[in-house]
Design an enzyme around this catalytic site. Structure first.
Site, short mmCIF file in Angstrom:
data_model
loop_
_atom_site.label_atom_id
_atom_site.label_comp_id
_atom_site.label_asym_id
_atom_site.label_seq_id
_atom_site.Cartn_x
_atom_site.Cartn_y
_atom_site.Cartn_z
N CYS A 82 0.83 -1.21 0.00
CA CYS A 82 0.00 0.00 0.00
C CYS A 82 0.87 1.26 0.00
O CYS A 82 1.58 1.50 -0.96
CB CYS A 82 -0.99 -0.03 1.15
SG CYS A 82 -2.40 1.07 0.90
N HIS A 187 -3.86 -4.89 0.64
CA HIS A 187 -3.28 -5.32 1.92
C HIS A 187 -3.34 -6.83 2.05
O HIS A 187 -4.32 -7.37 2.56
CB HIS A 187 -4.06 -4.67 3.08
CG HIS A 187 -3.79 -3.21 3.23
ND1 HIS A 187 -2.68 -2.73 3.87
CD2 HIS A 187 -4.47 -2.13 2.80
CE1 HIS A 187 -2.68 -1.40 3.84
NE2 HIS A 187 -3.77 -1.02 3.20
N GLU A 189 -1.92 -8.63 4.07
CA GLU A 189 -1.94 -9.02 5.51
C GLU A 189 -3.34 -8.90 6.11
O GLU A 189 -3.55 -9.31 7.24
CB GLU A 189 -0.92 -8.17 6.27
CG GLU A 189 -1.35 -6.75 6.66
CD GLU A 189 -1.28 -5.73 5.54
OE1 GLU A 189 -1.19 -6.13 4.35
OE2 GLU A 189 -1.35 -4.52 5.83
#
Lengths: 208, 198
Positions: A82, A187, A189
Site C-alpha cells: 500500500c 493489503h 496481511e
C-alpha cells in the site's frame, strides 16, 4: 525456502497486523527502526497505512530513506504494501513537491472523477497480465484482496504492471514489479487466506 | 459489495488476535491521537461521528496523518419532515446539519468512506432506508456503507440497488436469522459481487 525478512518500521501505521501475518506464515523477521538493520536480511518489507507526506518525512527522519536507496543499489529485494509500495515511486499527488524513494520511475496518481469510487474501499479480484516478466503467477493472485486507497501507482513503464484492479470502469495497477522491487497496492496481511497465500508467495519469490 | 458486521469494542481486541481481516473501529474518538492509538493497535480504519460533526477540521487533520482512506465518517440520520438531520452521541443529540448536504461535503473535507446509519430504521428489521441511501449516493463518490434495518435477504439486495457499496448488519446475525453465507449466496445469485465466505 522462507527467508528471514526485515520489516521497515517508520513509526506510523499498522505494523501489528503485518507482524501477525508473518507469525502466522512462520516467516522469521526482524524490525528496523533506524536503517541499520535493513542490510541484514534477504528481503525488506515496507508496510503502510498512512499518508505519503508523513510516511516520507518519517523515513527521512529515521535515516531509513537513504538506507533503502542504498539497499536497492545493492540489489536487496524490497516489497512494499500500500503506502509502502507508493513510496517506492518518484512522487505522489497526495503530497506535491515531496520526493519519493524514486526506486521505481513514475508517480502516484489520485483516484478521482474518472473512477467510480474514490477512495477505493473494499474487496476486489485482480487481473493478472500475461505479458509481464514477473515471477508471480496468476495462480498466486487468485481470490479477493482488501483494498483501501485514495491514490494509485502509475509506473512510467507499463510493462512493470503485473496485475490490475478495476475501480468503476478504471483499470489501475494492483501489483507492480521492477527488478528487485515489488509494489502491492492492496493489503495481503488483511485479505484473509488468499492474502496470506499471496504474501508468502511474494516474499518467497522475491528472496530467490 | 461488502458485508460489515457490527461488533462491540470489547470484542475487538479478541477478534484481531486471530482474524486476519480488516477492521474499522469507532466510538469515543475525539482527537487525532485517539485515532492514532487505535490504528497502532491494529485497526485498519477509524470511524468518527460526533467529534467531526462538532469540529469538521478534525477530518482533514486525520486525513493528513493517516491518509484519507483510513478516515470513515459515521452519519446518524434521522428524518424530520422531508429531510434527514445529522444526529450525534448515538442518535441522542440533534444538530442543525442536513445529512445530504453534509454527505456532499465530506470528500472535500478529507473523508474516505461514509458509514450511514438510519436512526429510524435501525433495530426494526424492516428494511434499509432506501431513499436515504439513494440521496446520499447521488451526492458523493465515497464508498457508502448502509446501516440499519436489515431484516430479509432482499433488503440487502435493495440496499445494493439503491447504491450502497456495503451493508452493515447486526441483529439478524446476532439472532441467527441468517448466516453470512445465506446473505452472500442470495446476493451472488442476483449477480452482485461478494467475496466468497471463509
Amino acid at each position: 525456502m522462507i527467508s528471514e525478512i526485515v520489516v521497515c518500521d517508520y513509526g506510523i501505521g499498522n505494523l501489528f497486523n503485518v507482524y501477525r501475518a508473518l507469525e502466522y506464515l512462520q516467516i522469521n523477521f526482524k524490525v528496523d527502526v533506524d536503517g541499520t538493520k535493513l542490510g541484514d536480511s534477504q528481503v525488506i518489507l515496507i508496510p503502510g497505512v498512512a499518508a505519503f507526506g508523513e510516511g516520507i518525512s518519517n523515513l527521512k527522519h529515521s535515516k531509513q530513506f537513504q538506507s533503502l536507496q542504498e539497499r536497492d543499489k545493492a540489489g536487496t529485494p524490497i516489497v512494499g504494501l500500500c503506502l509502502g509500495a507508493q513510496m517506492l515511486f518518484s512522487s505522489s499527488k497526495e503530497a506535491p513537491g515531496i520526493e519519493g524513494l524514486d526506486l521505481i520511475k513514475g508517480s502516484v496518481e489520485t483516484l478521482n472523477s474518472s473512477s467510480g469510487q474514490a477512495p477505493h474501499q473494499g474487496w476486489a479480484e485482480v487481473s493478472y497480465r500475461n505479458d509481464t516478466n514477473s515471477q508471480l503467477s496468476s495462480e498466486s493472485l487468485g481470490g479477493y484482496f482488501f483494498f483501501s486507497h485514495g491514490y494509485y501507482m502509475a509506473p512510467k513503464s507499463s510493462s512493470q504492471v503485473v496485475a490490475t484492479v478495476e475501480i468503476g470502469g478504471l483499470e489501475v495497477p494492483a501489483v507492480v514489479a521492477h527488478e528487485n522491487k515489488l509494489g502491492i497496492q492492496f493489503h495481503p496481511e488483511r485479505s484473509g487466506r488468499s492474502g496470506l497465500k499471496f504474501l508468502k508467495f511474494a516474499i518467497d519469490t522475491s528472496s530467490k | 459489495m461488502r458485508l460489515v458486521i457490527r461488533t462491540l469494542l470489547q470484542a475487538y481486541t479478541g477478534l484481531t488476535a486471530f482474524e486476519i481481516l480488516p477492521l474499522t473501529v469507532g466510538g469515543g474518538i475525539r482527537s487525532v491521537e485517539d485515532g492514532r492509538k487505535l490504528l497502532q493497535s491494529g485497526a485498519d480504519k477509524i470511524c468518527v461521528n460526533t467529534a467531526t460533526v462538532l469540529n469538521p477540521v478534525l477530518i482533514s487533520e486525520m486525513a493528513e496523518a493517516f491518509g484519507q482512506q483510513a478516515v470513515v465518517i459515521g452519519i446518524e440520520a434521522k428524518k424530520f419532515g422531508k429531510n434527514w438531520i445529522a444526529m450525534t452521541h448515538n442518535g441522542r443529540e440533534r444538530t442543525e446539519l442536513d445529512v445530504i448536504e453534509l454527505a456532499s461535503k465530506l470528500m472535500g473535507l478529507g473523508a474516505g468512506e461514509i458509514f450511514l446509519t438510519s436512526i429510524d430504521a435501525e433495530g426494526t428489521q424492516k428494511g434499509f432506508d432506501v431513499e436515504l441511501i439513494k440521496q446520499v449516493r447521488s451526492v458523493t463518490k465515497l464508498s457508502v456503507i448502509a446501516h440499519g434495518g436489515m431484516g430479509s435477504l432482499n433488503d440487502a439486495l435493495e440496499a445494493h440497488h439503491a447504491g450502497a457499496d456495503g451493508i452493515a448488519i447486526a441483529s439478524v446475525l446476532h439472532w441467527d436469522k441468517f448466516s453470512l453465507a445465506n446473505i452472500k449466496a442470495h446476493l451472488s445469485s442476483h449477480g452482485v459481487h461478494v467475496r466468497e465466505t471463509i
